[in-house]
Design an enzyme around this catalytic site. Structure first.
Site, PDB file in Angstrom:
ATOM      1  N   LYS A   1       0.798  -1.233   0.000  1.00 15.56           N
ATOM      2  CA  LYS A   1       0.000   0.000   0.000  1.00 15.56           C
ATOM      3  C   LYS A   1       0.833   1.287   0.000  1.00 15.56           C
ATOM      4  O   LYS A   1       0.365   2.320  -0.450  1.00 15.56           O
ATOM      5  CB  LYS A   1      -0.968   0.013   1.198  1.00 15.56           C
TER       6      LYS A   1
ATOM      7  N   ASP B   1      -9.859   2.638   2.446  1.00 10.16           N
ATOM      8  CA  ASP B   1      -9.853   1.954   3.750  1.00 10.16           C
ATOM      9  C   ASP B   1     -10.533   2.791   4.836  1.00 10.16           C
ATOM     10  O   ASP B   1     -11.210   2.263   5.713  1.00 10.16           O
ATOM     11  CB  ASP B   1      -8.418   1.628   4.182  1.00 10.16           C
TER      12      ASP B   1
END
Ligand code: ATR
Length: 272
Positions: free
Chosen positions: A73, A109
């Site tokens: 990420k 997220d």
């Protein structure tokens, strides 16, 4: 089989990725909207040294969208053309959209953390205890403070809690201060406690949990629930499992990839 030469590819990458449920969840969404000839969703195990090659391949074969899992990420960001402002603030990208050759990174997220909570309460001015100060906690910290809740970070390594609290605005505590949890409206676990080999451990002892609280465990286990959720249910707290996080961040990805609102029930059914 509706796949043709025009079908657009979406996918998830990670290391490991084999147990990802995203292909089932997204393909069920495409099917329910009747766009399963327009889009297909697959998964690929990509190791960190191959990330640059992966991005070249994404450009060459015009992959429409990529969901990015651990451990990529942060590393993936250097290969993208644009990073959206929210992903920049969080410091991580979990979603890439290919818009006519321009690769733009996003982070969904934080929505995975916030939207299941907002279905149950308003976040403004609520006292939130966030356990953990790693990658998942960064997205949670952003979401919690963006919605006007009060952030209280509890972490084994206090320095990391302090750093995160300073960056997003909040208080930092060590795991010796768990007594403070009694005064919190919402408790979120962002550590890996609850997953093997810690499946018999809880991030917060149930003596600090009460029925006025919302307990959200971002940790997801496929069958059953974490011990933390089990104990919180016994205390009659409102509970939210990691499945909600997985789904909610995926709904936002679905919209970014297809421009369609996610068919939430069909996608939830595919997971459960
Ligand atoms: P993720 O990307 O999933 O958030 P991470 O960045 O590795 O993963 O962060 C893991 C978090 O879980 C950290 O806050 C870590 O605490 P430390 O900062 O002290 O390392 C926490 N954590 C992991 N295992 C733990 C354990 N057994 N007890 C307490 N905290 C733990």
């Amino acid at each position: 089989m509706k796949i043709t030469a025009d079908t657009k590819i979406c996918m998830i990458i990670g290391d490991p990725v084999e147990h990802s449920l995203s292909p089932q969840i997204h393909n069920a969404g495409y099917e329910s909207l009747g766009i399963d000839g327009e889009y297909v969703y697959i998964a690929s195990h990509v190791e960190t040294p191959k990330l640059a090659d992966f991005i070249k391949g994404m450009r060459a074969i015009k992959i429409r969208g990529v969901a990015v899992k651990a451990p990529h990420k942060i590393t993936i960001m250097q290969y993208l053309d644009e990073i959206d402002e929210t992903a920049q603030k969080i410091g991580a990208v979990n979603t890439i959209v290919n818009n006519e050759g321009i690769l733009r990174g996003y982070n969904t997220d934080w929505m995975g953390v916030v939207s299941p909570l907002e279905k149950r309460t308003t976040l403004k001015d609520k006292a939130v205890a966030l356990i953990g100060a790693g990658g998942a906690a960064r997205a949670a910290s952003y979401g919690i403070t963006r919605k006007g809740a009060k952030l209280n970070i509890f972490n084994r390594t206090i320095e990391k809690a302090t750093e995160l609290a300073n960056e997003f605005g909040g208080n930092a505590y060590s795991l010796q201060d768990l007594n403070e949890i009694k005064n919190m409206d919402i408790v979120i676990n962002s550590t890996s406690i609850g997953l093997p080999p810690f499946e018999n451990k809880v991030p917060v002892s149930s003596e600090y949990i009460n029925q006025k609280q919302i307990i959200y465990d971002l940790t997801y286990i496929l069958h059953g629930k974490t011990l933390f959720i089990d104990q919180a249910e016994k205390k009659r707290a409102i509970t939210i499992t990691g499945a909600e996080m997985l789904l909610a961040q995926g709904f936002a990805q679905f919209k970014l990839f297809t421009n369609h609102d996610a068919p939430e029930e069909a996608m939830r059914k595919a997971l459960i």
